[in-house]
Design a protein around this motif. Structure first.
Motif, short mmCIF file in Angstrom:
data_model
loop_
_atom_site.label_atom_id
_atom_site.label_comp_id
_atom_site.label_asym_id
_atom_site.label_seq_id
_atom_site.Cartn_x
_atom_site.Cartn_y
_atom_site.Cartn_z
N TYR A 1 0.82 -1.22 0.00
CA TYR A 1 0.00 0.00 0.00
C TYR A 1 0.85 1.27 0.00
O TYR A 1 0.52 2.25 -0.68
N ASP A 2 1.94 1.28 0.75
CA ASP A 2 2.81 2.46 0.78
C ASP A 2 3.37 2.76 -0.61
O ASP A 2 3.44 3.91 -1.04
N LEU B 1 7.16 -8.44 8.38
CA LEU B 1 7.34 -7.67 9.62
C LEU B 1 7.89 -6.28 9.29
O LEU B 1 8.71 -5.73 10.01
N LYS B 2 7.41 -5.72 8.19
CA LYS B 2 7.87 -4.41 7.75
C LYS B 2 7.70 -3.37 8.86
O LYS B 2 6.65 -3.27 9.48
N GLY B 3 8.76 -2.66 9.11
CA GLY B 3 8.72 -1.61 10.12
C GLY B 3 9.05 -2.08 11.53
O GLY B 3 9.16 -1.26 12.44
N ILE B 4 9.23 -3.40 11.70
CA ILE B 4 9.57 -3.94 13.03
C ILE B 4 11.09 -4.07 13.14
O ILE B 4 11.73 -4.74 12.33
N GLU B 5 11.66 -3.42 14.13
CA GLU B 5 13.10 -3.53 14.35
C GLU B 5 13.41 -4.86 15.02
O GLU B 5 12.63 -5.38 15.83
N GLN C 1 13.33 -9.25 8.85
CA GLN C 1 13.41 -8.90 7.43
C GLN C 1 12.78 -9.96 6.53
O GLN C 1 12.96 -9.93 5.31
N LEU C 2 12.07 -10.91 7.12
CA LEU C 2 11.53 -12.03 6.36
C LEU C 2 10.66 -11.53 5.20
O LEU C 2 9.70 -10.80 5.40
N GLN C 3 11.02 -11.95 4.00
CA GLN C 3 10.32 -11.49 2.81
C GLN C 3 10.22 -12.64 1.82
O GLN C 3 11.21 -13.28 1.48
N ALA C 4 9.01 -12.90 1.34
CA ALA C 4 8.78 -14.01 0.41
C ALA C 4 9.48 -13.75 -0.92
O ALA C 4 9.56 -12.60 -1.38
N SER C 5 9.96 -14.82 -1.53
CA SER C 5 10.58 -14.70 -2.86
C SER C 5 9.56 -14.88 -3.97
O SER C 5 9.85 -14.56 -5.13
N ASP C 6 8.35 -15.35 -3.63
CA ASP C 6 7.28 -15.45 -4.62
C ASP C 6 5.95 -15.73 -3.91
O ASP C 6 5.94 -16.19 -2.76
N GLN D 1 8.37 -14.09 18.81
CA GLN D 1 7.63 -13.23 19.73
C GLN D 1 8.09 -11.79 19.56
O GLN D 1 9.25 -11.45 19.83
N VAL D 2 7.20 -10.93 19.06
CA VAL D 2 7.51 -9.51 18.87
C VAL D 2 6.75 -8.75 19.95
O VAL D 2 5.56 -8.48 19.83
#
Length: 330
Positions: free
Chosen positions: A90-91, A194-198, A250-255, A279-280
């Protein structure tokens, strides 16, 4: 001998001859520009609520973003990447829309259609962006063309300028803030979970290994500490703990593979071989790994989401640590 009046007339005539011979509106030279600031799509500011579809295309690929009002998974009518049936970042979408709304052309370098290929803004060149309303009417049709760069006088940093053209116009503009978004569908999917989570906000990570029984739980010794311990209180290597926390943040799907049970089943993907509970603060983030998918990738499932993803083997190798690899070596 010519009078002053006759001499003045002659100068004007000669100037007009030179002006016409240069063809300033043919756009054959970068120096022949019209210094005029113009908002390219002045009506877009009031048309924003009407935008229902966006198509971005280049010579290699195309992506369609739609405001999905009927999909039962997204009752709020959120934007989705049509080919992936997945929520849009969305951003990134809002950034594109805002930039198009504010887009200005500063220099007209050509109004000659024969020169469009020179500037990379012909119909089969560049990056094309189209906005549509709900009835299919085109609100924006714009082509981002070739890049032109020049050095700052007396400096060492390049200034980047771009050629661009509204598709309905023959005018080619030169501007330094042109937009050239990706036409790759995956790049528009919101898959940074987890975008934006340090990473410092992650307080514990638990692994369930259903294949080799390499189960472990690591926890920070305190909320602001970089030291981690196993369940038995044994300190682990602090770099290993911080590295795991960073990888998870930084977990990000590759597809995006598809919807569970509609496009592919959990059984086909071999879930679960591994289960991770991150646990965040007070919020758990849970994901599972399956069998290898295409070369260099493994199936990924995020608890609470309806899709199957893949994760690159590099990221998999970072999180599938054994207990021995975590132990602190003094």
């Amino acid at each position: 001998m010519l009078s002053n009046r006759s001499l003045g007339v002659l100068v004007v005539v000669l100037w007009l001859v030179v002006f016409v011979s240069l063809k300033p509106f043919s756009g054959d030279s970068h120096q022949r520009t019209i210094q005029k600031v113009k908002t390219i799509f002045p009506e877009l500011a009031v048309q924003l609520p009407d935008i229902k579809k966006i198509i971005i295309s280049d010579v290699d690929s195309s992506v369609t973003l739609i405001r999905d009002l009927d999909n039962s998974f997204y009752p709020d009518g959120r934007w989705v990447v049509q080919s992936k049936n997945h929520p849009v970042n969305y951003d990134k979408l809002m950034y594109l829309i805002d930039r198009m709304k504010e887009l200005k052309g500063y220099d007209v370098v050509s109004v000659n259609p024969n020169n469009h290929g020179v500037y990379g803004v012909s119909e089969d060149q560049g990056t094309r962006i189209k906005f549509f309303d709900g009835s299919g009417e085109v609100l924006v049709d714009w082509i981002a063309g070739a890049i032109r760069s020049q050095d700052i006088a007396g400096g060492d940093k390049p200034v980047f300028e771009y050629y661009m053209r509204p598709a309905s116009s023959s005018s080619v503009y030169l501007a330094g803030d042109a937009i050239q978004p990706s036409a790759d569908p995956l790049s528009w999917c919101d898959v940074n979970f987890l975008k934006g989570i340090e990473s410092s906000k992650i307080v514990s990570i638990r692994r369930y290994d259903f294949e080799h029984n390499q189960n472990w739980t690591i926890s920070r010794t305190s909320l602001d500490s970089k030291e981690w311990t196993l369940e038995n209180g044994e300190l682990i290597d602090s770099f290993a703990g911080e590295s795991l926390a960073f990888t998870c943040s930084q977990l990000q799907a590759s597809d995006v593979i598809g919807l569970i049970d509609k496009d592919i089943s959990l059984k086909e993907c071999g879930f679960p071989l591994d289960r991770f509970e991150v646990q965040v603060g007070d919020i758990p983030f849970i994901f599972e790994l399956g069998v290898p998918a295409r070369e260099g990738h493994r199936y990924l499932r995020i608890e609470g989401l309806p899709h199957i993803y893949t994760l690159s083997h590099f990221e998999v190798s970072q999180i599938r640590q054994t207990v021995d690899s975590l132990i602190r070596v003094d």
